[in-house]
Design an enzyme around this catalytic site. Structure first.
Site, PDB file in Angstrom:
ATOM      1  N   GLY A   1       0.549  -1.203   0.132  1.00 61.86           N
ATOM      2  CA  GLY A   1       0.013  -0.038   0.064  1.00 61.86           C
ATOM      3  C   GLY A   1       0.923   1.234   0.026  1.00 61.86           C
TER       4      GLY A   1
ATOM      5  CB  ILE B   1      -9.001  -8.901 -13.710  1.00 61.89           C
ATOM      6  CG1 ILE B   1      -7.483  -8.580 -14.089  1.00 61.89           C
ATOM      7  CG2 ILE B   1      -9.877  -8.129 -14.956  1.00 61.89           C
ATOM      8  CD1 ILE B   1      -7.294  -9.483 -15.226  1.00 61.89           C
TER       9      ILE B   1
ATOM     10  CG  HIS C   1      -1.732   1.877 -15.393  1.00 67.90           C
ATOM     11  ND1 HIS C   1      -1.460   0.629 -15.160  1.00 67.90           N
ATOM     12  CD2 HIS C   1      -0.829   2.189 -16.686  1.00 67.90           C
ATOM     13  CE1 HIS C   1      -0.795   0.089 -16.096  1.00 67.90           C
ATOM     14  NE2 HIS C   1      -0.446   1.031 -17.130  1.00 67.90           N
TER      15      HIS C   1
ATOM     16  CG  ASP D   1      -4.238  -0.802 -16.623  1.00 69.32           C
ATOM     17  OD1 ASP D   1      -4.688  -0.696 -15.481  1.00 69.32           O
ATOM     18  OD2 ASP D   1      -3.458  -1.644 -16.913  1.00 69.32           O
TER      19      ASP D   1
ATOM     20  CD  GLU E   1       2.803   4.928  -8.964  1.00 72.54           C
ATOM     21  OE1 GLU E   1       2.011   4.484  -8.109  1.00 72.54           O
ATOM     22  OE2 GLU E   1       3.712   4.165  -9.956  1.00 72.54           O
TER      23      GLU E   1
ATOM     24  CG  ASN F   1       0.389   5.183  -4.927  1.00 73.44           C
ATOM     25  OD1 ASN F   1       0.683   6.575  -5.195  1.00 73.44           O
ATOM     26  ND2 ASN F   1       0.667   4.186  -6.096  1.00 73.44           N
TER      27      ASN F   1
ATOM     28  CD  GLU G   1     -10.068  -1.231 -23.065  1.00 76.84           C
ATOM     29  OE1 GLU G   1      -8.907  -1.097 -23.616  1.00 76.84           O
ATOM     30  OE2 GLU G   1     -11.023  -0.814 -23.603  1.00 76.84           O
TER      31      GLU G   1
END
Length: 215
Positions: free
Chosen positions: A14, A95, A112, A148, A177, A16, A146
């Site tokens: 973690g 996903i 991302h 990313d 980031e 971020n 979809e």
């Protein structure tokens, strides 16, 4: 000011997540980090969140025998139990199915490590070096069906050096980031990020317009 109750979804340490928690410590930040949820019970980020006094939860994907939607329904139930309003994915290595994406459409964001729409998927730093790009970076975007994909909220770029390895490039991108994710969450939570089709407009109109050229 009413702060938006936000959940951070993680699978690992973690990194971020820490940047978002630090930003949310400011009383004028428009988002409150109310929950950190992981799909892995051994995720290091859970311990770190608990140290900050943030509630944590685990929904172990291994308990769902490959039924991704059932897993996501359990995640959704936990988010609703905590009265979550926004979701920030921070290294959540799953996903997503249309179920969770649709349930949180316009209220879920992701970061991302590449300048989307380039280099979707994994190994972004290795691929950036292989392709010889001169600028690389990170993107915060709304989550869509979809992978990313979705309207881009904030991007940050770094130059690619001739001496770079995937590790050194990744380290510089990670610094970016940690700057752009709190900014993006702030824009979404405050309502300054406005989606029109595939574009997001907001507070950037008054930002500097300096050109970054490299080399």
């Amino acid at each position: 000011m009413s702060r938006k109750k936000t959940a951070i979804l993680i699978s690992g340490r973690g990194s971020n997540m820490g940047a978002l928690i630090s930003a949310a410590m400011s009383p004028d930040y428009p988002a409150e980090i109310a929950l950190v949820l992981s799909n892995r019970p051994d995720a290091k980020g859970l311990e770190r969140a608990a140290e900050f006094g943030i509630q944590t939860a685990v929904v172990d994907h291994k308990d769902y025998a490959g039924d991704r939607e059932a897993f996501e329904r359990s995640v959704d139930a936990v988010l609703k139990d905590h009265k979550i309003e926004l979701v920030a994915l921070a290294g959540f290595m799953r996903i997503l199915t249309p179920y969770l994406v649709n349930a949180w459409a316009g209220r879920m964001i992701n970061i991302h490590p590449a300048l989307l729409p380039s280099f979707k998927g994994l190994a972004t730093h290795e691929r950036a070096l292989q392709e010889g790009v001169k600028l690389h970076g990170a993107t915060v975007h709304y989550v869509s069906a979809e992978m990313d994909d979705g309207p881009i909220i904030v991007q940050g770029a770094v130059p690619v050096l001739d001496t770079d390895t995937p590790d050194t490039l990744a380290a510089r991108v990670l610094e970016v980031e940690h700057k752009i994710y709190p900014k993006a969450l702030s824009m979404v939570a405050s309502g300054t990020a406005r989606v029109s089709g595939t574009r997001v407009t907001g507070s950037s109109d008054s930002a500097g317009t300096e050109t970054l050229i490299w080399p």
